[in-house]
Write a protein that holds these residues in place. Structure first.
Motif, PDB file in Angstrom:
ATOM      1  N   ILE A  36       0.884  -1.320  -0.027  1.00 29.30           N
ATOM      2  CA  ILE A  36      -0.134   0.365   0.340  1.00 29.30           C
ATOM      3  C   ILE A  36       0.975   0.961  -0.018  1.00 29.30           C
ATOM      4  CG2 ILE A  36      -1.793   1.101   1.607  1.00 29.30           C
ATOM      5  CD1 ILE A  36      -2.682  -1.506   2.134  1.00 29.30           C
ATOM      6  N   LYS A  37       1.718   1.083   0.699  1.00 29.84           N
ATOM      7  CA  LYS A  37       2.387   2.261   1.140  1.00 29.84           C
ATOM      8  C   LYS A  37       3.348   2.933  -0.170  1.00 29.84           C
ATOM      9  CE  LYS A  37       6.448   3.924   3.816  1.00 29.84           C
ATOM     10  NZ  LYS A  37       7.201   3.863   4.960  1.00 29.84           N
ATOM     11  N   PRO A  38       4.264   1.475  -1.034  1.00 35.90           N
ATOM     12  CA  PRO A  38       4.722   2.416  -2.572  1.00 35.90           C
ATOM     13  C   PRO A  38       3.584   2.992  -3.392  1.00 35.90           C
ATOM     14  CG  PRO A  38       5.683   0.339  -1.821  1.00 35.90           C
ATOM     15  CD  PRO A  38       4.433   1.366  -0.905  1.00 35.90           C
ATOM     16  N   LEU A  39       2.406   2.216  -3.215  1.00 37.84           N
ATOM     17  CA  LEU A  39       1.196   2.463  -4.690  1.00 37.84           C
ATOM     18  C   LEU A  39       0.599   3.975  -3.601  1.00 37.84           C
ATOM     19  CD1 LEU A  39      -1.130   2.171  -6.280  1.00 37.84           C
ATOM     20  CD2 LEU A  39      -2.544   1.095  -4.533  1.00 37.84           C
ATOM     21  N   LEU A  40       0.416   4.453  -2.645  1.00 40.58           N
ATOM     22  CA  LEU A  40      -0.001   5.801  -2.054  1.00 40.58           C
ATOM     23  C   LEU A  40       0.781   6.840  -2.138  1.00 40.58           C
ATOM     24  CD1 LEU A  40      -2.299   4.661   1.116  1.00 40.58           C
ATOM     25  CD2 LEU A  40      -2.613   5.671  -0.854  1.00 40.58           C
ATOM     26  N   VAL A  41       2.611   6.986  -2.154  1.00 43.90           N
ATOM     27  CA  VAL A  41       3.334   7.132  -2.825  1.00 43.90           C
ATOM     28  C   VAL A  41       3.214   8.016  -4.046  1.00 43.90           C
ATOM     29  CG1 VAL A  41       6.004   7.587  -2.949  1.00 43.90           C
ATOM     30  CG2 VAL A  41       5.235   6.382  -0.994  1.00 43.90           C
ATOM     31  N   GLN A  42       3.378   6.940  -4.262  1.00 42.66           N
ATOM     32  CA  GLN A  42       2.858   7.461  -5.847  1.00 42.66           C
ATOM     33  C   GLN A  42       1.201   8.179  -6.185  1.00 42.66           C
ATOM     34  OE1 GLN A  42       2.917   3.389  -8.830  1.00 42.66           O
ATOM     35  NE2 GLN A  42       5.177   3.201  -8.102  1.00 42.66           N
ATOM     36  N   MET A  79      -2.488  12.559   4.255  1.00 44.23           N
ATOM     37  CA  MET A  79      -3.704  12.851   4.043  1.00 44.23           C
ATOM     38  C   MET A  79      -5.089  12.207   3.293  1.00 44.23           C
ATOM     39  SD  MET A  79      -3.387  16.774   3.162  1.00 44.23           S
ATOM     40  CE  MET A  79      -4.155  16.923   1.398  1.00 44.23           C
ATOM     41  N   LEU A  80      -4.102  11.756   1.838  1.00 42.64           N
ATOM     42  CA  LEU A  80      -5.085  11.230   0.730  1.00 42.64           C
ATOM     43  C   LEU A  80      -5.119   9.182   0.954  1.00 42.64           C
ATOM     44  CD1 LEU A  80      -2.778  11.606  -2.636  1.00 42.64           C
ATOM     45  CD2 LEU A  80      -4.511  12.305  -1.551  1.00 42.64           C
ATOM     46  N   LEU A  81      -4.681   9.094   2.149  1.00 43.21           N
ATOM     47  CA  LEU A  81      -5.605   7.661   2.964  1.00 43.21           C
ATOM     48  C   LEU A  81      -6.423   7.946   4.006  1.00 43.21           C
ATOM     49  CD1 LEU A  81      -5.674   4.870   2.914  1.00 43.21           C
ATOM     50  CD2 LEU A  81      -3.543   4.411   4.801  1.00 43.21           C
ATOM     51  N   THR A  82      -5.837   9.108   4.712  1.00 44.78           N
ATOM     52  CA  THR A  82      -6.865   9.893   5.980  1.00 44.78           C
ATOM     53  C   THR A  82      -8.210   9.905   5.001  1.00 44.78           C
ATOM     54  OG1 THR A  82      -4.807   9.825   6.973  1.00 44.78           O
ATOM     55  CG2 THR A  82      -7.717  11.344   7.288  1.00 44.78           C
ATOM     56  N   ALA A  83      -8.337  10.733   3.655  1.00 40.22           N
ATOM     57  CA  ALA A  83      -8.788  10.801   3.119  1.00 40.22           C
ATOM     58  C   ALA A  83     -10.206   9.547   2.636  1.00 40.22           C
ATOM     59  CB  ALA A  83      -8.507  12.273   1.867  1.00 40.22           C
ATOM     60  N   ILE A  84      -9.576   8.634   2.099  1.00 43.07           N
ATOM     61  CA  ILE A  84      -9.681   7.515   1.350  1.00 43.07           C
ATOM     62  C   ILE A  84     -10.681   7.332   2.597  1.00 43.07           C
ATOM     63  CG2 ILE A  84      -9.471   5.507   0.465  1.00 43.07           C
ATOM     64  CD1 ILE A  84      -7.550   6.478  -0.833  1.00 43.07           C
TER      65      ILE A  84
END
Length: 133
Positions: A36-42, A79-84
Motif C-alpha cells: 500500500i505504501k508504494p502505491l500511495l506514494v506514487q 493525507m490521501l489515505l485519511t481522506a479515503i
C-alpha cells in the motif's frame, strides 16, 4: 479500523523515530506497507504534480520547504489515505474545501502583550523587563 490513524499506522505511513543515541532501531514495514505504501506514494507524487487539486499541491509545497521532498510526499500519502478512510466510512464524496481552509491564514492576526510574552516563553526565550532611566 477504528480510526484513520490506525489505518495509516497499519499501512506504514506514520512518522517514526528510527534513531536513538546513535543506535539504529528497527525500520520494519508491516505486511500491508510493502504494497500500500508504494502505491500511495506514487499517487501522492502524481497529485502534487497535477493542477487538478491545488489544495494538496499547496500543502506539499509548504511541507517541502520545512521537511524536504520525501517527508512531504509521505505526509501527502498519509493525507490521501485519511481522506479515503473518511470517504469510505462516512459514504460522502471528497470535499476539497476542508483542505483549503487550512491554507488561508486569518486576516486579523493580533495578540495581546501577555499572549506575546507567553508565546516567546514557550519558544524558549527569556523575557526581561526593560528599565528606562
Amino acid at each position: 479500523f477504528p480510526t484513520a490513524k490506525h489505518l495509516c499506522s497499519w499501512a506504514g505511513l506514520t512518522p517514526t523515530n528510527n534513531e536513538s543515541a546513535g543506535k539504529e532501531k528497527s525500520v520494519r514495514i508491516s505486511r500491508a506497507g510493502c504494497y500500500i505504501k508504494p502505491l500511495l506514494v506514487q499517487c501522492a507524487t502524481a497529485v502534487v504534480k497535477s493542477e487538478k487539486h491545488p489544495e494538496i499541491r499547496n500543502r506539499y509545497l509548504r511541507l517541502k520547504k520545512r521537511r524536504g521532498h520525501k517527508r512531504a510526499i509521505i505526509a501527502i500519502a498519509r493525507m490521501l489515505l485519511t481522506a479515503i478512510y473518511h470517504i469510505l466510512k462516512k459514504k460522502e464524496p471528497y470535499n476539497p474545501e476542508l483542505y483549503k481552509k487550512s491554507d488561508v491564514l486569518p486576516v486579523n492576526r493580533e495578540i495581546t502583550v501577555e499572549q506575546a510574552i507567553l508565546l516567546a516563553k514557550s519558544q524558549g526565550f527569556r523575557v526581561m523587563a526593560v528599565t528606562t532611566t
